[in-house]
Design a protein around this motif. Structure first.
Motif, PDB file in Angstrom:
ATOM      1  N   SER A 137      -3.241  -0.118 -11.097  1.00 27.88           N
ATOM      2  CA  SER A 137      -2.103  -0.247 -10.862  1.00 27.88           C
ATOM      3  C   SER A 137      -0.871  -0.781 -11.813  1.00 27.88           C
ATOM      4  CB  SER A 137      -1.949  -1.466  -9.654  1.00 27.88           C
ATOM      5  OG  SER A 137      -2.534  -2.707 -10.485  1.00 27.88           O
ATOM      6  N   ALA A 154       1.273   3.586  -3.036  1.00 30.43           N
ATOM      7  CA  ALA A 154       0.586   5.176  -2.850  1.00 30.43           C
ATOM      8  C   ALA A 154       1.630   6.271  -3.431  1.00 30.43           C
ATOM      9  CB  ALA A 154       0.543   5.192  -1.299  1.00 30.43           C
ATOM     10  N   PHE A 190      -5.384   1.335   6.341  1.00 30.74           N
ATOM     11  CA  PHE A 190      -5.867  -0.093   5.657  1.00 30.74           C
ATOM     12  C   PHE A 190      -5.688  -0.924   7.052  1.00 30.74           C
ATOM     13  CE2 PHE A 190      -6.429  -0.916   1.346  1.00 30.74           C
ATOM     14  CZ  PHE A 190      -6.407   0.096   0.706  1.00 30.74           C
ATOM     15  N   ALA A 226      -1.670   3.577   4.696  1.00 33.68           N
ATOM     16  CA  ALA A 226      -1.450   2.116   5.276  1.00 33.68           C
ATOM     17  C   ALA A 226      -1.822   2.057   6.460  1.00 33.68           C
ATOM     18  CB  ALA A 226       0.124   1.941   5.240  1.00 33.68           C
ATOM     19  N   GLY A 251       4.283   0.998   5.597  1.00 32.60           N
ATOM     20  CA  GLY A 251       3.708   1.723   4.564  1.00 32.60           C
ATOM     21  C   GLY A 251       4.810   2.668   4.026  1.00 32.60           C
ATOM     22  N   ILE A 299      -4.705  -7.955  -1.647  1.00 38.87           N
ATOM     23  CA  ILE A 299      -4.170  -6.894  -2.132  1.00 38.87           C
ATOM     24  C   ILE A 299      -3.490  -7.235  -3.240  1.00 38.87           C
ATOM     25  CG2 ILE A 299      -2.427  -5.168  -1.362  1.00 38.87           C
ATOM     26  CD1 ILE A 299      -4.908  -4.223  -0.133  1.00 38.87           C
ATOM     27  N   VAL A 309       0.862  -1.276  -0.062  1.00 40.46           N
ATOM     28  CA  VAL A 309       0.076  -0.094   0.189  1.00 40.46           C
ATOM     29  C   VAL A 309       0.920   1.154   0.080  1.00 40.46           C
ATOM     30  CG1 VAL A 309      -1.676   1.183   1.591  1.00 40.46           C
ATOM     31  CG2 VAL A 309      -2.226  -1.033   1.092  1.00 40.46           C
TER      32      VAL A 309
END
Lengths: 437, 304
Positions: free
Chosen positions: A231, A167, A193, A190, A338, A220, A163
């Protein structure tokens, strides 16, 4: 009886029988794997035999077992003799404490980490590997909050790493955000999440939580592979901007008037400068993580983490809100993962779902457990071992991961509590006053 | 309607295989409380043994399908249970009595080891064998959709049902089954009563491996294509099945396997094949939110 009375030295016949038994098992295991193999011949398989190899394997197992048993027996005997000697002595010599050594080891490692790029400035490989070690150290420290301190088994930690990485990749390539701007946003995302996953699942018992987090990690990853518009799918995201030094980019001097790092400081440009800068950047991030976590451990919430690990029911009885405390550990761990992800994306310049598979989660968990759960220094040692082992193993090519798996088992069997077993509690009850004679 | 029945058939076939593997997870979890990550790879090893065995039999000229199947099943089960025994003996027994996570990590190490061992010794390429059981029955056709029941699917479900019957008998009626359940409830007490706990645990691993071996043979028969990586996916699914059914519960493992097989088949057919695993795990999370001990798990009473 052998368990109670000191072990009798085994006779040669017994040793041979023992090794023969092991060789027999090796033969049974070896026949379908080593002795026989199927090979593609045209459009059908044919079986090939490798008898000499099988025989070598069995013989190696036989001799290996003999040698192993012999040295183990010698070791045990020496231990018994030493104990007997110590018992005979009237004055007890206090056991040497290892704590100061460990304390100094941490500072030594820090010192070594600080001067490493200066010593190896010409050697890009060393600095790159050290950077990888530090990423795992940071991930290990993050997961240590969840697993080592709060005692929650998280098998999908790599999801938060992903993540963070995605990001930053999206923020920088789509919206032109810089590294430092993205860092808090990605960390917060993160953590969010972490909260979203933790809130419904943290009331589950430990092992149920394990499979749920594993499933979350897979979810994920599958989304990253399949949601191509977001993505980039399996192709990932490329040309992610690298972090700059307070706005000074690391690039060859150009004519368009952009002030570069090398130009600003009047240095000769070299691509190694960025590598060293990235190294110090992750060192800084990792040290901040360490400082943050060690400080958190002294706060009430940090103490509550460790208390919950030790006895959840007692915590409930004392009025600690177990779910909130677990959530805080989970979210904090996710945030640190993250942040490490942001750095990873910035360093690689390219990310794809392949970097965020389950084996990554397993490696990070192994770092925490091998290091000795809850030990900050242990995480460093275990990251060194687990990152450097495959690097050293590069000479063995295809046997690299085979040896890696074997090493993981051996280290665990050798030190079941982790490399640094001693678990220092964040606080100790004051020592009772000693009565004067 | 016709396609629903077809998916039901496919789902039950797949679910039977997951269920067989899931029993290995749930038994090991029940008796020593560890997640055995290497179990999926034991299943993978068994599939490789089955492929070698089928190829050998074909070379030897045995053309009778039932005979070949029986020989392969027997040989694969025998070899794979030795693998199960060795894994427990080398990687888990030395760690008995240490922290809960130590055997978990060594099982991850064992999983990496087994995968790479097979890759090194058997090659990294996909192995495929010609279909062994061909043909099937066309049940009926409606709206232009033909409901097909392959013979291999019948065999898979029949073998699974028969094995479950034998297995239930083993656990509920035999003296080994009683010892196994006693160790599950209280290992120390079982030891004090003279049960050889180490032997019981070893046998549990061997039985788990044997069931995984049957699953491995069946998968080889069904798909005919294997590689060294199949253990990971099947392992995760089977573990999810064990948790969904309630870990430690044997009927739960089978039920969980069937449920997951059905979810996968239906999701892949009607919604999207890419997201079928997402559906599986989401449903797992949903079920656990409302039934924290799984479908058939007994609620655990925590005593202070």
């Amino acid at each position: 009886m052998r368990a109670i009375f000191p072990r009798q030295a085994l006779s040669i016949a017994e040793r041979l029988r023992d090794a023969g038994w092991i060789a027999f098992v090796a033969l049974v295991l070896g026949v379908p794997m080593i002795g026989l193999t199927t090979v593609d011949a045209g459009n059908k398989l044919v079986v090939h035999t490798r008898l000499p190899l099988l025989m070598e394997f069995v013989a190696a197992c036989f001799l290996g077992r003999l040698a192993l048993r012999f040295s183990l027996d010698k070791f045990a005997q020496r231990k018994i003799e030493r104990q007997a000697q110590e018992a005979r002595r009237t004055v007890q010599i206090p056991a040497r404490s290892t704590l100061p050594l460990i304390k100094w080891l941490g500072w030594w490692l820090l010192g070594a980490a600080l001067v490493l790029p200066l010593m190896f400035s010409g050697n890009r490989y060393v600095v790159d590997t050290a950077t990888t070690v530090l990423i795992y150290v940071m991930l290990g420290w993050g997961l240590n909050v969840v697993v080592g301190l709060a005692g929650l088994l998280d098998l999908g930690y790599v999801a938060f790493y992903a993540v963070g990485a995605y990001a930053y990749a999206l923020l920088s390539t789509q919206f032109g955000w810089g590294f430092w701007q993205s860092l808090p946003v990605a960390g917060g995302l993160a953590a969010f999440f972490g909260l979203a996953l933790g809130w419904p699942t943290l009331r589950l018992r430990g092992d149920y939580l394990a499979i749920v987090t594993l499933g979350f990690g897979e979810i994920i990853r599958i989304i990253l592979v399949n949601w191509t518009e977001l993505s980039g799918g399996p192709n990932g995201i490329a040309s992610i901007p690298r972090p700059s030094f307070f706005g000074l980019p690391f690039q060859a001097p150009s004519d368009d008037g952009v002030q570069t790092f090398a130009g600003f400081f009047g240095l000769e440009y070299s691509p190694g400068q960025r590598v060293i800068f990235l190294y110090y950047l992750i060192l800084l991030l990792a040290l901040l993580t360490n400082l943050f976590v060690t400080r958190m451990r002294r706060l009430p919430v940090g103490r509550a983490w460790e208390a919950i690990r030790e006895d959840e029911i007692a915590c409930k009885a004392l009025g600690i809100n177990v779910v909130t405390v677990k959530l805080s550990a989970f979210a904090l761990g996710a945030m640190l993962g993250g942040l490490a992800g942001v750095f990873f994306a910035a360093r690689q310049g390219f990310i794809s779902p392949e970097s965020f598979v389950f084996s990554e989660s397993a490696t990070i968990l192994a770092i925490v457990v091998l290091g000795g759960m809850g030990s900050q220094l242990g995480v460093v040692l275990a990251s060194l071992v687990l990152v450097l082992l495959p690097e050293i193993g590069r000479d063995f090519a295809e046997y690299r991961m085979l040896l890696f798996g074997m090493a993981m088992i051996l280290i665990m069997v050798w030190r079941p509590g982790g490399l640094l077993v001693r678990r220092e509690p964040a606080i100790m009850a004051p020592a009772p006053m000693q009565a004067r004679p | 309607m016709a396609s629903i029945i077809q998916q039901l058939i496919n789902g039950l076939t797949l679910g039977s295989i997951y269920g067989l593997i899931a029993i290995g997870y749930t038994m090991v979890y029940g008796i020593i409380g560890m997640i055995n990550f290497a179990h999926g790879d034991i299943y993978m090893v068994s599939a490789f043994i089955a492929v070698t065995c089928f190829t050998l039999l074909a070379a030897a000229g045995i053309s009778s399908v039932p005979l070949a199947l029986l020989i392969v099943l027997a040989v694969t089960v025998a070899f794979t249970s030795v693998f199960g025994w060795s894994v427990e003996r080398t990687a888990y027994r030395p760690l008995r009595g240490s922290t809960r996570l130590a055997p978990l990590i060594s099982s991850i190490g064992m999983s990496i080891f087994l995968q790479n061992m097979v890759q090194v010794t058997q090659g990294a390429r996909v192995k495929s064998i010609p279909p062994i059981i061909t043909g099937g029955i066309d049940l009926f056709t409606r709206d232009g959709f033909n409901v097909h029941l392959a013979y291999s699917q019948i065999i898979i479900v029949m073998v699974t049902v028969a094995l479950m019957a034998v297995f239930t008998w083993l656990i509920t009626q035999t003296s080994f089954g009683r010892q196994q359940r006693a160790c599950e409830q209280d290992r120390t007490m079982a030891m004090l009563l003279g049960i050889d706990v180490d032997r019981t645990i070893s046998l549990t691993f061997m039985i788990g491996a044997a069931l995984a071996a049957v699953a491995g043979v069946l998968v080889t028969v069904y798909y005919g294509v294997i590689d060294f990586y199949i253990g990971f996916g099947a392992g995760i699914k089977a573990f999810t099945a064990a948790v969904l059914g309630g870990i430690g519960s044997l009927p739960g493992a089978m039920l969980g396997g069937l449920v997951i097989g059905l979810i996968e088949a239906f999701w892949a057919a009607y919604l999207s094949a890419e997201y079928k695993d997402v559906a599986t795990f989401s449903i797992l999370i949903l079920v656990l939110m409302f039934r924290p001990n799984g479908l058939l798990g007994r609620p655990e009473v925590e005593k202070v």
